[in-house]
Design an enzyme around this catalytic site. Structure first.
Site, PDB file in Angstrom:
ATOM      1  N   GLU A  46       0.831  -1.210   0.000  1.00 18.57           N
ATOM      2  CA  GLU A  46       0.000   0.000   0.000  1.00 18.57           C
ATOM      3  C   GLU A  46       0.868   1.264   0.000  1.00 18.57           C
ATOM      4  O   GLU A  46       0.496   2.278  -0.608  1.00 18.57           O
ATOM      5  CB  GLU A  46      -0.932  -0.003   1.203  1.00 18.57           C
ATOM      6  CG  GLU A  46      -2.008  -1.076   1.169  1.00 18.57           C
ATOM      7  CD  GLU A  46      -1.506  -2.450   1.598  1.00 18.57           C
ATOM      8  OE1 GLU A  46      -2.270  -3.421   1.513  1.00 18.57           O
ATOM      9  OE2 GLU A  46      -0.327  -2.555   2.023  1.00 18.57           O
ATOM     10  N   PRO A  86      11.634 -13.226  -1.560  1.00 15.09           N
ATOM     11  CA  PRO A  86      10.563 -13.445  -0.578  1.00 15.09           C
ATOM     12  C   PRO A  86       9.860 -12.143  -0.237  1.00 15.09           C
ATOM     13  O   PRO A  86      10.473 -11.060  -0.236  1.00 15.09           O
ATOM     14  CB  PRO A  86      11.307 -14.007   0.641  1.00 15.09           C
ATOM     15  CG  PRO A  86      12.609 -14.515   0.096  1.00 15.09           C
ATOM     16  CD  PRO A  86      12.952 -13.606  -1.041  1.00 15.09           C
ATOM     17  N   ARG A  87       8.567 -12.248   0.064  1.00 11.83           N
ATOM     18  CA  ARG A  87       7.773 -11.057   0.353  1.00 11.83           C
ATOM     19  C   ARG A  87       8.188 -10.406   1.671  1.00 11.83           C
ATOM     20  O   ARG A  87       8.240  -9.185   1.774  1.00 11.83           O
ATOM     21  CB  ARG A  87       6.287 -11.454   0.412  1.00 11.83           C
ATOM     22  CG  ARG A  87       5.335 -10.311   0.749  1.00 11.83           C
ATOM     23  CD  ARG A  87       5.228  -9.326  -0.378  1.00 11.83           C
ATOM     24  NE  ARG A  87       4.241  -8.287  -0.121  1.00 11.83           N
ATOM     25  CZ  ARG A  87       3.966  -7.311  -0.966  1.00 11.83           C
ATOM     26  NH1 ARG A  87       4.598  -7.242  -2.118  1.00 11.83           N
ATOM     27  NH2 ARG A  87       3.055  -6.399  -0.674  1.00 11.83           N
ATOM     28  N   MET A  94      15.635  -4.300   0.463  1.00 12.95           N
ATOM     29  CA  MET A  94      14.353  -3.598   0.495  1.00 12.95           C
ATOM     30  C   MET A  94      14.353  -2.468  -0.530  1.00 12.95           C
ATOM     31  O   MET A  94      15.366  -1.801  -0.732  1.00 12.95           O
ATOM     32  CB  MET A  94      14.084  -3.047   1.896  1.00 12.95           C
ATOM     33  CG  MET A  94      13.931  -4.121   2.973  1.00 12.95           C
ATOM     34  SD  MET A  94      12.522  -5.209   2.694  1.00 12.95           S
ATOM     35  CE  MET A  94      11.175  -4.042   2.913  1.00 12.95           C
ATOM     36  N   GLY A  95      13.204  -2.262  -1.168  1.00 15.83           N
ATOM     37  CA  GLY A  95      13.050  -1.135  -2.070  1.00 15.83           C
ATOM     38  C   GLY A  95      13.631  -1.342  -3.456  1.00 15.83           C
ATOM     39  O   GLY A  95      13.745  -0.390  -4.223  1.00 15.83           O
TER      40      GLY A  95
END
Length: 422
Positions: free
Chosen positions: A60, A271-272, A311-312
Site C-alpha cells: 500500500e 521473498p515477500r 528492500m526497495g
C-alpha cells in the site's frame, strides 16, 4: 455488533495484541520497537494542518507513493503524515520520502477511541486518505467528530470481504456512512460498498492508481549495465517475486527442472517478508548455488539463484529479468501486484490464487499478457517456453504494457475527488 461492543472487545483483546507483537518480534525484532506509537504515546513533534495518508504495509505504501508526490506538488503549503502498521512498511515510507521535509511518519495507533483521538489531536489533519480497504471504525468516527473528511483511495472490496463486512452491519454501515469519498477500482466494487451502507453520492469509480505506475528510464539503463557486469546478457534470467511460505520450494523445483534444459538459467528469488530471508537462503543453498543480493558480490557463471534480500529494489530486480512470476498466488494468499512487471514489458506468470487482483488479472489474461500455472511442472514449462520462444515473450510483454497505458488516469481522477473535499 455495534461500535461500543467492538471497542469493548478490542480493549479485552489487548493482551492478545501484546502477545502477537511479542511473537512477531521473535522473527522480526523491529516489532518490539516504537510500541508507544501504537497507542499514540511519545509521538515526535509534527507539522499540523495537512493531509494524513494511511497505508497499512509495503504494498500500500508503494501504491500510495505517486499520490503522495502529486499531493505534495498540488498543495505545496501542506505537510503530509503517512502512517502504516508494519516495520517493513515504515522502512519503505522513510526510504521513499527521506529527502522530503514535508512528509512525516509514525505507526497508526490501534483502533481505540482514546488512541485515535490522541493521534488526531497531535496531527490535526484537514483530510484523511486511507489506501485500499484498511477501515477502522473508531479512527473514522473520531475524524467525523472533528469534521475531518475521510477518503478511501484505490478501494477494493471482494465478494468475500463484502460478506464479512455484511455480517457486522451495525458496525460497518455507520462507519461507511461517515466516509466522504470512496474511490473504487471497479463498478462491481462500487455496488458492494453501496449495498453495505456507503452513501451513493460518495462512491466514485476512479480505476486503479496502480496502472499509473511510471518507470524511470534510468532504471532500465542500470539493469542493463548490471547484467553486462554479470556477463549475463545472453543468459536467461527469470524472477519469482513476493513469494510466501510454501511457494519457494515449488519455485526451486521448477528452476531445477529448467536447468535440465537451460543449464545457464538464473533465478532471482524475492521473498515477500524480510523475516523469511535467512530461511529461504538456507533452502536455496541446499539445492542450488546461491548468492544473496545484500552481499554486494557480483553474480558469476556458477550462480544459479540470486536471493533478493534487499528492500526497495523490487522494480529494479524485475528490470533485471526476462520473465516474471508474481508470488502469493501458488498459495491461497490472493496474489500481489502483477502490474509492476507488466509496466516493464515483462511476460507475467502467476499461480491460480489471484482473488486480490481479479479484475486486473482478467484484463492481462484477456490481452495475452498473463499466464497462470498450477505447480512446479507448469511453471518450469512456461518459463522454458518463453525462453525458447522470444517472440511470444515479447508479445506478452507488449500486451501488458498496452493494458497499463489504456487504463491510466485513475490518479488524476482520485486527485480531483480529493480536491473537492477541501
Amino acid at each position: 455488533m455495534n461500535r461500543t461492543l467492538y471497542t469493548l472487545l478490542f480493549h479485552l483483546g489487548l493482551p492478545l495484541v501484546a502477545l502477537r507483537l511479542y511473537l512477531r518480534s521473535r522473527k522480526a525484532p523491529a516489532y518490539a520497537k516504537r510500541i508507544g506509537e501504537r497507542f499514540a504515546k511519545g509521538l515526535a513533534p509534527m507539522q499540523t494542518g495537512g493531509i494524513w495518508v494511511h497505508a497499512v504495509s509495503v504494498g500500500e505504501s508503494i501504491a500510495a507513493a505517486p499520490m503522495v508526490r502529486a499531493l505534495l506538488k498540488r498543495y505545496p503549503q501542506l505537510p503530509i503524515t503517512i502512517t502504516c502498521m508494519t516495520p517493513t512498511g515504515s522502512e519503505r515510507v522513510r526510504a521513499m520520502f527521506a529527502d522530503e521535509p514535508r512528509v512525516q511518519h509514525c505507526y497508526l495507533p490501534y483502533d481505540l477511541p482514546w488512541a485515535a483521538a490522541r493521534f488526531l489531536d497531535h496531527v490535526q489533519p484537514r483530510l484523511a486518505v486511507i489506501m485500499e480497504t484498511e477501515l477502522w471504525p473508531n479512527h473514522i468516527n473520531q475524524c467525523a467528530k472533528r469534521g475531518i473528511p475521510v477518503a478511501l483511495a484505490n478501494a477494493r472490496l471482494s465478494e468475500r470481504s463484502a460478506r464479512g463486512y455484511g455480517r457486522f452491519a451495525r458496525l460497518t454501515q455507520p462507519m461507511l456512512a461517515q466516509m466522504s469519498l470512496i474511490a473504487v477500482q471497479t463498478e462491481a466494487e462500487a455496488e458492494r460498498f453501496r449495498q453495505l451502507g456507503a452513501r451513493p453520492e460518495c462512491v466514485e469509480v476512479t480505476g486503479s492508481i496502480k496502472f499509473d505506475l511510471s518507470i524511470d528510464p534510468q532504471l532500465l539503463v542500470r539493469a542493463g549495465q548490471l547484467r553486462a557486469q554479470w556477463q549475463a546478457d545472453r543468459r536467461p534470467v527469470w524472477i519469482a517475486a513476493s513469494t510466501h511460505e510454501g511457494e519457494d520450494a515449488i519455485i526451486l523445483q521448477a528452476h531445477r527442472q529448467l536447468l535440465e534444459h537451460h543449464a545457464d538459467a538464473l533465478l532471482i528469488l524475492v521473498p515477500r517478508h524480510p523475516e523469511r530471508f535467512s530461511a529461504v537462503f538456507e533452502l536455496c543453498q541446499q539445492q542450488c548455488v546461491t548468492q544473496r543480493r545484500s552481499s554486494g558480490e557480483a553474480v558469476t557463471e556458477q550462480t544459479q539463484v540470486l536471493l533478493g534480500d534487499t528492500m526497495g529494489e523490487l522494480l529494479f530486480l524485475y528490470a533485471l529479468a526476462d520473465i516474471a512470476f508474481v508470488g502469493g498466488s501458488l498459495v491461497a494468499n490472493g496474489g500481489h501486484n502483477v502490474l509492476e512487471p507488466a509496466a516493464l514489458s515483462k511476460p507475467v506468470l502467476s499461480g491460480p490464487h489471484l482473488f486480490n487482483f481479479l479484475e486486473i488479472a482478467a484484463m492481462l489474461r484477456e490481452a495475452g499478457a498473463l499466464q497462470e500455472v498450477d505447480d512446479a511442472q507448469g511453471l518450469a514449462a512456461q518459463v522454458r517456453r518463453l525462453i525458447e520462444l522470444p517472440i511470444d515473450a515479447r508479445r506478452m510483454g507488449d500486451a501488458g504494457l498496452s493494458v497499463m497505458r489504456a487504463n491510466q488516469g485513475a490518479l488524476q481522477r482520485l486527485l480531483d475527488g480529493l480536491a473537492r473535499l477541501f
